[in-house]
Design a protein around this motif. Structure first.
Motif, mmCIF file in Angstrom:
data_model
loop_
_atom_site.group_PDB
_atom_site.id
_atom_site.type_symbol
_atom_site.label_atom_id
_atom_site.label_comp_id
_atom_site.label_asym_id
_atom_site.label_seq_id
_atom_site.Cartn_x
_atom_site.Cartn_y
_atom_site.Cartn_z
ATOM 1 N N ARG A 133 25.829 -92.888 81.149
ATOM 2 C CA ARG A 133 25.375 -91.761 80.314
ATOM 3 C C ARG A 133 26.645 -91.084 79.780
ATOM 4 N N ASN A 134 26.840 -91.158 78.482
ATOM 5 C CA ASN A 134 28.061 -90.653 77.858
ATOM 6 C C ASN A 134 27.767 -89.380 77.078
ATOM 7 N N THR A 135 28.692 -88.424 77.183
ATOM 8 C CA THR A 135 28.499 -87.177 76.450
ATOM 9 C C THR A 135 29.821 -86.704 75.851
ATOM 10 N N GLY A 136 29.712 -85.980 74.749
ATOM 11 C CA GLY A 136 30.855 -85.286 74.155
ATOM 12 C C GLY A 136 30.473 -83.827 73.975
ATOM 13 N N VAL A 137 31.360 -82.929 74.387
ATOM 14 C CA VAL A 137 31.097 -81.489 74.369
ATOM 15 C C VAL A 137 32.239 -80.820 73.593
ATOM 16 N N ASN A 138 31.890 -79.926 72.654
ATOM 17 C CA ASN A 138 32.961 -79.295 71.868
ATOM 18 C C ASN A 138 33.601 -78.118 72.612
ATOM 19 N N GLN A 139 34.580 -77.484 71.959
ATOM 20 C CA GLN A 139 35.369 -76.432 72.620
ATOM 21 C C GLN A 139 34.534 -75.174 72.876
ATOM 22 N N ARG A 140 33.324 -75.103 72.315
ATOM 23 C CA ARG A 140 32.424 -73.985 72.610
ATOM 24 C C ARG A 140 31.425 -74.335 73.711
ATOM 25 N N GLY A 141 31.607 -75.525 74.328
ATOM 26 C CA GLY A 141 30.716 -75.938 75.416
ATOM 27 C C GLY A 141 29.404 -76.528 74.929
ATOM 28 N N GLU A 142 29.308 -76.799 73.617
ATOM 29 C CA GLU A 142 28.063 -77.347 73.070
ATOM 30 C C GLU A 142 28.122 -78.879 73.064
ATOM 31 N N PRO A 143 27.107 -79.550 73.629
ATOM 32 C CA PRO A 143 27.060 -81.013 73.515
ATOM 33 C C PRO A 143 26.896 -81.412 72.054
ATOM 34 N N VAL A 144 27.700 -82.383 71.602
ATOM 35 C CA VAL A 144 27.633 -82.838 70.212
ATOM 36 C C VAL A 144 27.161 -84.285 70.103
ATOM 37 N N ILE A 145 27.358 -85.070 71.154
ATOM 38 C CA ILE A 145 26.903 -86.464 71.149
ATOM 39 C C ILE A 145 26.497 -86.834 72.564
ATOM 40 N N SER A 146 25.493 -87.688 72.659
ATOM 41 C CA SER A 146 25.005 -88.156 73.954
ATOM 42 C C SER A 146 24.394 -89.535 73.738
ATOM 43 N N PHE A 147 24.704 -90.463 74.606
ATOM 44 C CA PHE A 147 24.047 -91.768 74.529
ATOM 45 C C PHE A 147 24.196 -92.513 75.840
ATOM 46 N N VAL A 148 23.388 -93.546 75.996
ATOM 47 C CA VAL A 148 23.433 -94.392 77.186
ATOM 48 C C VAL A 148 23.964 -95.748 76.746
ATOM 49 N N SER A 149 25.084 -96.167 77.336
ATOM 50 C CA SER A 149 25.611 -97.497 77.035
ATOM 51 C C SER A 149 25.372 -98.398 78.237
ATOM 52 N N VAL A 150 25.289 -99.677 77.960
ATOM 53 C CA VAL A 150 25.048 -100.663 79.011
ATOM 54 C C VAL A 150 26.166 -101.691 78.908
ATOM 55 N N ALA A 151 26.706 -102.112 80.035
ATOM 56 C CA ALA A 151 27.758 -103.131 79.994
ATOM 57 C C ALA A 151 27.731 -103.965 81.271
ATOM 58 N N PHE A 152 28.163 -105.201 81.126
ATOM 59 C CA PHE A 152 28.328 -106.064 82.288
ATOM 60 C C PHE A 152 29.615 -105.683 83.023
ATOM 61 N N VAL A 153 29.532 -105.612 84.357
ATOM 62 C CA VAL A 153 30.710 -105.372 85.193
ATOM 63 C C VAL A 153 30.720 -106.456 86.276
ATOM 64 N N GLU A 154 31.898 -107.006 86.515
ATOM 65 C CA GLU A 154 32.046 -108.120 87.455
ATOM 66 C C GLU A 154 31.638 -107.717 88.881
ATOM 67 N N ARG A 155 30.995 -108.627 89.597
ATOM 68 C CA ARG A 155 30.662 -108.393 91.005
ATOM 69 C C ARG A 155 31.844 -108.795 91.889
ATOM 70 N N ARG A 156 31.925 -108.170 93.064
ATOM 71 C CA ARG A 156 32.988 -108.521 94.012
ATOM 72 C C ARG A 156 32.761 -109.965 94.477
ATOM 73 N N PRO A 157 33.789 -110.820 94.393
ATOM 74 C CA PRO A 157 33.603 -112.212 94.827
ATOM 75 C C PRO A 157 33.199 -112.246 96.294
ATOM 76 N N ALA A 158 32.278 -113.157 96.638
ATOM 77 C CA ALA A 158 31.824 -113.280 98.029
ATOM 78 C C ALA A 158 33.022 -113.644 98.908
ATOM 79 N N LYS A 159 33.035 -113.084 100.140
ATOM 80 C CA LYS A 159 34.110 -113.405 101.103
ATOM 81 C C LYS A 159 34.171 -114.918 101.302
ATOM 82 N N GLY A 160 35.384 -115.465 101.247
ATOM 83 C CA GLY A 160 35.532 -116.910 101.494
ATOM 84 C C GLY A 160 35.347 -117.757 100.245
ATOM 85 N N ALA A 161 34.876 -117.120 99.162
ATOM 86 C CA ALA A 161 34.740 -117.877 97.904
ATOM 87 C C ALA A 161 36.125 -118.113 97.318
ATOM 88 N N ALA A 162 36.215 -119.094 96.463
ATOM 89 C CA ALA A 162 37.489 -119.373 95.785
ATOM 90 C C ALA A 162 37.900 -118.116 95.021
#
Lengths: 162, 162
Positions: A133-162
């Motif tokens: 959940r991403n937000t941008g707030v101006n110098q008066r404390g007013e939110p100016v932009i808001s959106f939800v981004s989705v991204a792939f993030v790598e999983r921790r390799p299983a112990k003992g895996a190459a």
């Protein structure tokens, strides 16, 4: 970046502040959004915005740059601690982008991101899908932009895996 | 632009074609999305994308530019026919932005927009809210970007009004 498995829903980070100067606003607008209220003070004064303001796509693109800088700093800190660094993968897209207030020339917007949700990927077992959940707030404390981004993030390799 | 009242759901327009050259991709990325797979061919070849590809925000910003050009041409055609031109107002945001395929260096993306929905504005009686379903399709016929944008469009002034 931390591995998918090590990131908790609710974690929050401040990404940085960007001041939208009139020059900066016009430079983006000339290339990508040449509407009068993003290009010319006098035309903007006559428009529904009332003054020169940034393209909404500009306020989103600046988020991307600050997010990349934030991830880079996080990676460097992890490497400095001798930790493995996870890959930040492709993004399938975004949801619910809201331009809540105009961003006028001279406004300083502080961007933040918060982990809104996470789930393992069905199609790519080495990856998880994170929602931010991403937000941008101006110098008066007013939110100016808001959106939800989705991204792939790598999983921790299983112990003992190459 | 036509007035809100004169636009029908289902109306569709082709906005134009943009070819994403390697230089163009790197120029946007340096400013707004400096990730290796948007900046450097060799790094991109090693990434999950396999080759240099455009920032998703770049493919969205190009839509905006082509949309502005389309609206301008439409306005000029209306003025040439002696018709009144409606104002295109602020956008509250967009929904469901999907980056469906990478846009690689050399890809030519054809952008289109279709009226997905319309309703009068509750807060601004002189305006209506239009939803546009926007798509970009590459030279192989593959959709690469899709999203729904929302914008205020001026209503036709009531007969006899000032």
């Amino acid at each position: 970046m931390k591995f998918f498995d090590d990131i908790a829903v609710g974690e929050r980070a401040e990404l940085g502040v960007h001041t939208f100067t009139a020059d900066d606003i016009r430079r983006f607008a000339r290339k990508y959004d040449p509407q009068p209220f993003h290009l010319d003070e006098a035309a903007a004064a006559r428009s529904h915005f009332g003054a020169l303001c940034a393209s909404g796509w500009h306020t989103a693109a600046v988020w991307m740059r600050l997010m990349v800088g934030h991830l880079r700093r996080e990676d460097e800190a992890q490497r400095a601690r001798g930790e493995a660094v996870a890959s930040f993968g492709p993004s399938p897209g975004f949801r619910e982008l809201k331009w809540l207030k105009p961003v006028y020339a001279g406004d300083a917007v502080t961007y933040s991101t918060e982990i809104a949700a996470k789930r393992p990927s069905n199609s790519r077992p080495d990856w998880g899908l994170m929602s931010f959940r991403n937000t941008g707030v101006n110098q008066r404390g007013e939110p100016v932009i808001s959106f939800v981004s989705v991204a792939f993030v790598e999983r921790r390799p299983a112990k003992g895996a190459a």
